[in-house]
Motif scaffolding. Sequence first.
Motif, short mmCIF file in Angstrom:
data_model
loop_
_atom_site.label_atom_id
_atom_site.label_comp_id
_atom_site.label_asym_id
_atom_site.label_seq_id
_atom_site.Cartn_x
_atom_site.Cartn_y
_atom_site.Cartn_z
N GLY A 415 0.85 -1.18 0.00
CA GLY A 415 0.00 0.00 0.00
C GLY A 415 0.89 1.24 0.00
O GLY A 415 1.75 1.38 0.87
N TRP A 416 0.67 2.13 -0.97
CA TRP A 416 1.56 3.27 -1.19
C TRP A 416 0.74 4.56 -1.04
O TRP A 416 -0.12 4.86 -1.86
N HIS A 417 0.98 5.30 0.05
CA HIS A 417 0.22 6.51 0.38
C HIS A 417 1.22 7.66 0.46
O HIS A 417 1.95 7.80 1.43
N GLN A 418 1.27 8.47 -0.61
CA GLN A 418 2.29 9.50 -0.71
C GLN A 418 1.73 10.77 -1.35
O GLN A 418 0.96 10.72 -2.31
N GLY A 419 2.13 11.92 -0.80
CA GLY A 419 1.83 13.20 -1.42
C GLY A 419 0.35 13.50 -1.49
O GLY A 419 -0.44 13.03 -0.67
N ILE A 433 -2.18 0.67 -4.57
CA ILE A 433 -1.62 -0.63 -4.19
C ILE A 433 -0.73 -1.05 -5.35
O ILE A 433 -1.16 -1.06 -6.51
N ILE A 434 0.52 -1.38 -5.04
CA ILE A 434 1.49 -1.67 -6.09
C ILE A 434 2.10 -3.05 -5.87
O ILE A 434 2.12 -3.57 -4.75
N ALA A 435 2.58 -3.65 -6.96
CA ALA A 435 3.14 -5.00 -6.89
C ALA A 435 4.04 -5.24 -8.10
O ALA A 435 4.14 -4.41 -9.01
N ASP A 436 4.68 -6.40 -8.10
CA ASP A 436 5.61 -6.81 -9.16
C ASP A 436 4.83 -7.35 -10.35
O ASP A 436 4.12 -8.35 -10.23
N PRO A 437 4.94 -6.73 -11.52
CA PRO A 437 4.15 -7.18 -12.68
C PRO A 437 4.67 -8.47 -13.31
O PRO A 437 3.99 -9.06 -14.15
N ARG A 438 5.86 -8.91 -12.91
CA ARG A 438 6.46 -10.10 -13.52
C ARG A 438 5.84 -11.39 -12.99
O ARG A 438 6.01 -12.46 -13.56
N SER A 439 5.09 -11.30 -11.89
CA SER A 439 4.51 -12.48 -11.26
C SER A 439 3.25 -12.93 -12.00
O SER A 439 2.32 -12.13 -12.17
N THR A 557 -2.91 -0.40 -8.79
CA THR A 557 -4.36 -0.41 -8.67
C THR A 557 -4.74 0.50 -7.51
O THR A 557 -3.92 0.85 -6.67
N SER A 558 -5.99 0.92 -7.49
CA SER A 558 -6.42 1.89 -6.49
C SER A 558 -6.34 1.31 -5.09
O SER A 558 -6.61 0.13 -4.87
N PHE A 559 -5.97 2.15 -4.14
CA PHE A 559 -5.78 1.75 -2.75
C PHE A 559 -7.14 1.75 -2.05
O PHE A 559 -7.55 2.71 -1.43
N ASN A 560 -7.84 0.64 -2.19
CA ASN A 560 -9.12 0.46 -1.52
C ASN A 560 -9.48 -1.01 -1.62
O ASN A 560 -8.89 -1.76 -2.39
N VAL A 561 -10.46 -1.41 -0.84
CA VAL A 561 -11.06 -2.72 -0.99
C VAL A 561 -12.44 -2.55 -1.58
O VAL A 561 -12.98 -1.44 -1.64
N ARG A 562 -13.02 -3.62 -2.02
CA ARG A 562 -14.32 -3.57 -2.68
C ARG A 562 -15.35 -2.92 -1.76
O ARG A 562 -15.45 -3.23 -0.58
N GLY A 563 -16.12 -2.00 -2.33
CA GLY A 563 -17.18 -1.36 -1.58
C GLY A 563 -16.77 -0.07 -0.90
O GLY A 563 -17.62 0.64 -0.37
N GLU A 564 -15.47 0.25 -0.91
CA GLU A 564 -14.99 1.48 -0.29
C GLU A 564 -14.35 2.39 -1.32
O GLU A 564 -13.79 1.92 -2.31
#
Length: 612
Positions: A415-419, A433-439, A557-564
Motif C-alpha cells: 500500500g503506497w500513500h504519498q503526497g 496498491i502496487i506489486a511486481d508485474p512479472r509475477s 491499482t487503487s488503494f481500496n477494498v471492494r465497496g470502499e
Amino acid sequence: MRVLGISAYYHDAAACLVVDGDIVAAAQEERFTRKKHDAGFPQHAIDYCLAHAGLKPQDIDQVVFYDKPFLKFERLLETYLAFAPRGFRSFATSLPVWLKDKLFQKSVITRALEGQFPDSGVDWSTRLMFSEHHLSHAASAFFPSPFEEAAVLTMDGVGEWTTTSLAIGRGNDLSVHKEIHFPHSLGLLYSAITYYTGFKVNSGEYKVMGLAPYGEPRYAQTMLDHLIDVKEDGSFWLDMQYFNYCTGLTMTNERFDALFGGPPRKPESTLTQREMDLAASVQAVTEEVVIRLARGIRKSTGLNNLCLAGGVALNCVANGKLLRANVFDRIWVQPAAGDAGGAVGAALAATHLALKQPRTVRAGDGMHGSYLGPSYAQDDIELRLKAAGAVFDTLSQDDMIDCTARALAEGKAVGWHQGRMEFGPRALGGRSIIADPRSPSVQKQLNLKVKYRESFRPFAPSVLREDVSEWFDIDTDSPYMLMVADVAKAKQKPMTAEQQALFGIDKLNVPRSDIPAVTHVDYSARIQTVHADTNPLYHRLISRFKALTGCPVLVNTSFNVRGEPIVSTPEDAFRCLMGSEIDLLVVGNCVLEKSRQDPALKLDYKNAYELD
C-alpha cells in the motif's frame, strides 16, 4: 479571481477551487465521508479546498454548480408527456425527489452554504451561478488541456438534454456547435448492457469494459441492426422499443430480453459466455461510434487536436483505438471525465466564459498530474498512525524507497500513500496498491485476496515515461491511465494451440508476456506513464525497482477494498492494511509490516463487502 466549482446530487459529488485560472485543489466527497459515489453536498471537499488555499469563505468570488436543474426537470416532464401513460410510474417515483430537493436547487445550495459557513456574512445567492452539464464537461476537457485550439467531444449518459456534444475551444473561448439529445445516448446504451449483464449502472461500466476481451463481439451486428443506428459521421439514434429507462425503473425491457435470449443476469450470479460476448459486442459498437464521431469532427472542423470528457471518455480501450486510428494529431482526456470533473469544468467555464479571465496554456496540461487532493506532513502522519495503534519504522526517504522496491521485488503487495491524493477515479501513484508485474499470480491474488473483487478484472501498469515504448506499443504520454495499448511484441509470450482454444475466464491463467500481471487476455494494458516532474517520488521508486530487477514497470491499482472509496488519510490506509492481505504499507517515510501489527485491529472487509 477565486471560483469554487461544485458537482452534487446525482453521483460522485466533488468540489474544485480555481484561482486566477489555475486549478488549485479538487476532491471528491466520497474520500472524506467514506461513502462510495457519495452524491451529497460536498461539504468536506469544499472545506478541504478552502483550507488548502488558505482562504476564508468570504474570499470566494463565485460558486458555480455544474448543471441546470430546471432543464433536467423539463426533460423529465417532456419525456413523461412523450411516453404517457407508460412513463407514469417512473415519473411518479422521480417527482417527489425533484419537488423536495432538485427543482429548487438554488435555494438548496444557498442553504447548504449558509449552514456550512454561518458566520461568513455572505449572501451566497448573489455569488451562485449555474453551468450547463455538457458545457461543464467540455470546459473541463479544453481549458486544462495543453492546446491553444481544439475540438472537444463530450459523451455520457445524459446531462440536462444533451448526451453527446461537439464544442470548439480557442484560447479562453469555448462554444458548443452540435449536440445529440436524450433519449439517444451512447452512455445509456453501455449502461443498458451493464444492467443486463448484472452489474450496477453508473459504477459497473468499467467491469463490462474489463470483461469484454474474454468474449467475442457476436452480438455487435444485432445491436447495430436493432438497438442503434449509426451514421457515417457518428451521429446515432436508439430504437426505444428495446429500452425501459424513459418509462420504467429498469434499463431494458422484455423485447430486449427476447433479442438477446433471456432475462438479465442476476447480480453476483455466475458469469457466462453470453455476458462476455455482450460485453465484447457493446465495446465494439462503442469504439465504432467514437471513431466515426471523431472522423466526422475532424472533417467538419479541420482541427488537429481533440479533447474528451464525459463518462464515456473513461473508456480507455476506445480511447486507445481512437489514438491508433490517427484521426487527430493529439488527444487529451480529462482524468476526472465523469460527473466529479464537472466541478472542475463549472469553475473553469465561469472563470473564462462568464468572467472573461485570460487562459494560460501550460506545458503538459493544467491538471497538475491530477494530484489535487490532501497531503500530510511527516509529523502528522506519525501522530495519526500512533493514534490508530499502528506499529511502524520511520526511515529516511532514500531508505524508504529502497525498502519498498526490495519488498516489491520479493513479491509483496504494498500500500503506497504519498503526497497529494489524486482527483478522479484512477489511482496514479499517490493512493495506490502496487506489486511486481512479472509475477503470473499477482492479478488473481490481488483481485481475490486484496481487492475482494471479480478475478477477471485487469490491473494497470505504471511505467517510466522514458521506457514506455520499449515495453508497450505506444510512444505518447498517458499520465492518467486513460489509454490502452498492446504490450510490445518483444515482451509477449506466444500461446500454444491448446491455450488459444480456451474460452472465457479460462483465458485468465495463461501468462502472455514478461509482465503477465498487467497484460490483459488480448495482450493489452491500461498504461500510466510516470513522469519525474509530476510525481518525482513514484518515479524514483519505479527507477529503484528497475535497478533491482531490470523492469521499469509496476502493477498499480487503487488503494481500496471492494465497496470502499480510495483511501484519503493515513488512518484510512492503515484500516485497509488491516482489512486486506496487503503485506506492507508505506505512508510518507513510515513503513508498516502487516506481520507486526496487533491482530486485534484486523478488519473483515472480505465478508463485509462480499455482496456489494
